[in-house]
Design a protein around this motif. Structure first.
Motif, short mmCIF file in Angstrom:
data_model
loop_
_atom_site.label_atom_id
_atom_site.label_comp_id
_atom_site.label_asym_id
_atom_site.label_seq_id
_atom_site.Cartn_x
_atom_site.Cartn_y
_atom_site.Cartn_z
N LEU A 4 38.12 49.39 41.95
CA LEU A 4 38.91 49.22 40.73
C LEU A 4 38.23 49.95 39.58
O LEU A 4 37.02 49.80 39.37
N LYS A 5 39.02 50.76 38.89
CA LYS A 5 38.45 51.50 37.75
C LYS A 5 39.36 51.31 36.54
O LYS A 5 40.55 51.62 36.59
N VAL A 6 38.78 50.80 35.48
CA VAL A 6 39.53 50.57 34.23
C VAL A 6 38.83 51.37 33.13
O VAL A 6 37.64 51.17 32.88
N GLU A 7 39.57 52.28 32.51
CA GLU A 7 38.96 53.14 31.48
C GLU A 7 39.75 53.06 30.18
O GLU A 7 40.94 53.34 30.16
N SER A 60 43.14 52.37 37.85
CA SER A 60 43.36 52.79 39.23
C SER A 60 42.72 51.81 40.20
O SER A 60 41.72 51.15 39.88
N PHE A 61 43.32 51.71 41.39
CA PHE A 61 42.80 50.86 42.45
C PHE A 61 42.73 51.70 43.71
O PHE A 61 43.74 52.26 44.14
N ASP A 62 41.54 51.82 44.23
CA ASP A 62 41.31 52.63 45.43
C ASP A 62 41.85 54.06 45.23
O ASP A 62 42.48 54.63 46.13
N GLY A 63 41.68 54.58 44.05
CA GLY A 63 42.10 55.95 43.74
C GLY A 63 43.56 56.09 43.36
O GLY A 63 44.01 57.17 42.99
#
Lengths: 228, 327
Positions: A4-7, A60-63
């Motif tokens: 998980l990526k939060v920007e 994004s989650f898993d790209g």
């Protein structure tokens, strides 16, 4: 691998802004504590991740970019949410609550009831008639039945008796140790979080103000940023 | 208090015993009344899938009832006039075969439910009720102006359609056929209710936003339920038209949609046999009180009022002591 990526996440409730730049990353198998005082945007961040409210910024989650996805599609990617306040399906029995959400995978009815023995004894009982602790177990079990890759627990032990809180924490520890599932935890219990979480992200006024390994969340950090 | 499964079996037994008694007592009209109750029950069982499990208060289910009726009426009309139905380049022969008519009714109603559902399920609450009502009125006024099939006067069919191996002109045999279809529909409802789909639909009725967080699309769940519900109600329309050998725009009327809801509420919303009990009571009151006063519906209204105020679980709720789901 980053799951998980939060920007620089921004979100608002209608005209009222609530998030002003949340950043966090969560790797597969990692347990991340999302901390902060009341009203700092923890639940809003979770709602934005799960696409329950509109948001701007990187997500994004898993790209896969989550922005174009409806809430149910995000959940099907592997995000299992245990929402604040339990929110079980009150008219359904314990077993029906679990079956309604079930997807194929290692988490089955038997495994969930083994993790939470009180649910086994109350399988045929309506969710509305369960105690608060049992409803919380059911809410976690329901999320597990979707066989998520990331389990999000929003205040899972809030308002529960100490003995029930201990049961919930034991279950979370067991999930981490036995499955290596990634977990995003929102809670105010620093002592329990320190035992389970690998890293922490602290929010203040709707943005990330601190992040680092859980071992660095000292009493000073907790007092300054979380108020505990 | 009585267990619900016992009530279910007793009601079904009643539907077997009464017509058999009527057969031996040479009371064919009683068999016809029972057939009417069974067909109305079938229509309401269909609606109960959308209303009782999915919480969809549709005031347009008469659309499917009427479509099923007109599917039967049009096919049988072309069979009895020996003139094929011409739809542009497509030429369809009429038929008196019930299985073919049933399939046509099921497919037509399901397609209509799909289109109506896609549009109306974007709304909820009173707006959903109003949109379904609007669709009902559209079909009603279209059928009134459809002069090729009788327009306002309706369409009479002079033959009873055929079912392989049965003499459907015999009231008891036609009744048995309708009862078998009703039992099949009850079986579908029963399986559906406890299936993962039915449970998810039930959950979507209670909290659509929570259902989304476990990866289920509430719109898709409700749409599928609406289509299954519409198809079953359409099938009942075909049987109703066969019973009366007559179809008319009243089959599309909003009053009929309302009556179906009333049947379910009286019997018990979301209960397996709720619509069956409601239909039986409705037909019995219509027959017994209808002979005494033309205002018999007032008494039905009183019963409905009492049930809504004091027994939210309907008659089954009173007998079992358990309230039904909140819709």
């Amino acid at each position: 691998m980053i799951l998980l990526k939060v920007e620089n996440l921004h979100a608002s409730y209608g005209p009222v802004p609530a998030l002003f730049g949340v950043n966090l990353e969560l790797a597969a198998g990692e347990v991340l504590a999302l901390m902060g005082r009341n009203g700092m945007g923890k639940t809003t961040t979770v709602k934005a991740i799960c696409r329950m409210i509109p948001a701007n910024g990187g997500l994004s989650f898993d790209g896969q970019d989550l922005h174009r996805m409806p809430s149910h599609a995000v959940a099907r990617l592997g995000l299992g949410l245990v929402p604040e306040g339990r929110r079980c399906f009150r008219d359904l029995t314990v077993e029906e609550n679990l079956i309604a959400a079930a997807r194929r995978g290692e988490w089955t009815l038997q495994r969930v009831t083994a993790l939470f023995p009180p649910l086994e004894a109350r399988r045929a009982q309506r969710a509305a008639s369960l105690s608060g602790g049992e409803q919380q177990m059911l809410a976690i079990g329901r999320a597990l039945m979707t066989n998520p890759r990331l389990l999000i627990l929003d205040e899972a032990t809030e308002g529960l008796a100490p003995i029930v809180r201990q049961e919930i924490w034991s279950a979370i520890t067991a999930i981490k140790q036995e499955t290596g599932m990634a977990i995003l935890l929102i809670d105010k219990s620093l002592r329990e979080l320190a035992q389970v979480a690998d890293r922490a992200v602290i929010l203040g006024r709707g943005k990330t103000v601190w992040s680092g390994a859980m071992t660095y969340v000292t009493a000073d950090v907790a007092r300054d940023y979380v108020g505990i | 208090m009585i267990a619900e499964r016992w009530i279910n079996w007793i009601v079904l037994l009643g539907f077997v015993v009464l017509p058999l008694w009527a057969l031996f007592a040479d009371e064919p009209f009683t068999i016809t009344l029972a057939t009417r109750a069974v067909i109305l029950a079938l229509a309401a069982v269909g609606l109960n899938i959308a209303l009782g499990i999915g919480g969809l208060v549709s005031l347009g289910h008469a659309v499917f009832f009427g479509l099923g009726g007109y599917a039967m009426g049009i096919l049988a009309h072309h069979a009895q006039t020996y003139a094929p139905l011409e739809l542009g380049p497509l030429v369809i022969e009429g038929t008196k075969s019930m299985p073919i008519i049933w399939v046509t009714a099921l497919v037509t109603s399901a397609l209509a439910a799909l289109v109506i559902g896609l549009l109306s399920l974007r709304t909820t609450g009173v707006y959903f009720i109003m949109i379904t009502l609007a669709f009902g009125q559209m079909f009603f006024f279209f059928s009134i102006s459809w002069s090729a099939y009788g327009g306002e006067d309706g369409l009479s069919i002079y033959v009873r359609n055929d079912f392989p191996g049965l003499n459907t002109l015999q009231p008891i045999q036609f009744f048995g056929l309708c009862l078998a279809v009703l039992c099949l529909a009850l079986g579908i409802h029963s399986r559906l209710r406890t299936s993962p789909f039915g449970l998810a639909l039930n959950a979507a009725r209670q909290a659509p936003e929570r259902v989304e967080t476990v990866g289920l699309n509430p719109m898709r769940l409700k749409l599928l339920a609406f289509v299954i519900s519409g198809a079953l109600t359409g099938l009942s329309g075909a049987l109703f038209a066969d019973l009366n050998r007559f179809v008319s725009p009243t089959m599309f009327s909003w009053q009929l949609s309302g009556e179906l809801i009333v049947l379910i509420i009286i019997g018990g919303v979301g209960r397996l046999m709720g619509p069956v009990i409601g239909a039986a009571l409705f037909v019995a009151l219509e027959h017994l009180l209808g002979g005494l006063t033309e205002f018999w519906l007032v008494w039905l209204g009183v019963i409905l009022l009492l049930i809504v105020l004091f027994a939210r679980g309907g008659i089954i709720g009173i007998l079992t002591g358990k309230a039904g789901p909140n819709v």
